[in-house]
Design an enzyme around this catalytic site. Structure first.
Site: not given
Length: 315
Positions: A243-244
């Site tokens: 995600h990040d």
């Protein structure tokens, strides 16, 4: 860039991506702050130092400052994500102590100090709970005018939550702080699960990473083994959602994303919906006094995956 994170596995991959940009002279990492979330903030800071050092960057007293931030949310108990990131935050790899040590002072104070030193220059990238950002806003009411842009990984709109039916983890871990961030008068880009989940990497990508015999690639492969084991039941095939790293990549190259502009609020009181990000998606939304947030609703998935792999393999 000033990075605020809770260094678990996807934060570690994001640090590798940022380190590749720094080493290529394409970005400057002014500092890192850590926060409760995937792991406690001191462990997160030590993990950050480990990853930056593995990537060939000086960190700590003589390099990138890494400040320990908030150990708990503003208005609820603290929770960690050990099932997803391991008891050490890096897939139970039990790495040795880093050479560098965390900086003096809190992560919130570091945000204010660096913003004051470099007004209008900093992109504040936040990939954990937003407690440090919320505290920084309370420390300095002029902070929104001093920061170039805030890019947040968090929230869910059309996509189900990943910690409750509606709430995404980073927002759920501190809803009050998140609402402070979305209410402030600064430019915010929000990268929710709607954008991150379609970027999941699977066997082919993981195999290409594992085939590269460098210390950084071996480290990334090792921590992703734990992450993929955790993710496989959700994805129903072997893989992981990093995600990040998508938030970091959109901060660097916004052209990779698709966006809508909406004011965003966080549900603070709902028995079943606390921590949910809410926008008015009607064709004729109501008037709102809040500054609109630029919400990523999609991205160039292939470009993201290839750039992330190339970044890790370049180290």
């Amino acid at each position: 860039m000033l990075f605020d994170c809770d260094t678990g596995i996807d934060d570690a991959l994001t640090l590798l991506y940022l380190a590749s940009l720094v080493r290529a002279g394409e970005a400057e990492l002014a500092g890192v702050g850590t926060v409760h979330g995937n792991i406690d903030p001191l462990t997160g800071a030590l993990n950050t130092l480990r990853v930056l050092e593995a990537a060939g960057l000086e960190a700590g007293e003589k390099g990138v400052p890494v400040a320990v931030g908030a150990a708990r949310p503003m208005a609820q108990d603290v929770h960690y994500a050990l099932d997803w990131h391991g008891r050490d935050g890096l897939g139970d790899t039990d790495l040795p102590e880093p050479a560098g040590r965390p900086a003096a002072g809190s992560a919130a104070a570091q945000i204010v100090r660096l913003a004051r030193e470099r007004p209008g220059e900093l992109t504040l990238l936040a990939t954990g709970p937003l407690t440090n950002l919320g505290a920084a806003l309370l420390l300095d009411e002029e902070l929104p005018s001093l920061v170039r842009e805030v890019v947040v990984m968090g929230g869910a709109f059309g996509h189900p939550g990943n910690i409750t039916t509606h709430a995404e983890a980073n927002i759920w871990h501190d809803p009050e702080a998140a609402d402070l961030v979305f209410a402030a008068d600064w430019p915010v880009v929000l990268v929710p699960l709607d954008a991150t989940h379609p970027t999941a990497v699977h066997d082919g990508w993981l195999d290409r990473l594992a085939a590269h015999d460098s210390s950084v690639a071996r480290f990334a492969t090792r921590i992703l083994e734990f992450y993929a084991d955790a993710y496989t039941p959700t994805l129903r095939r072997r893989g992981a959602v990093i995600h990040d790293a998508l938030a970091a990549m959109l901060a660097v190259d916004p052209r990779l994303g698709e966006y809508v502009q909406r004011p965003v609020r966080v549900e603070l009181r709902g028995e079943l919906t606390r921590g949910t990000t809410v926008w008015d998606a009607r064709s004729l939304p109501a008037d709102d006094t809040r500054r609109p947030v630029k919400v990523a609703v999609g991205s160039d998935v292939e470009a993201f995956q290839e750039r992330l792999l190339a970044a890790v393999l370049s180290l």
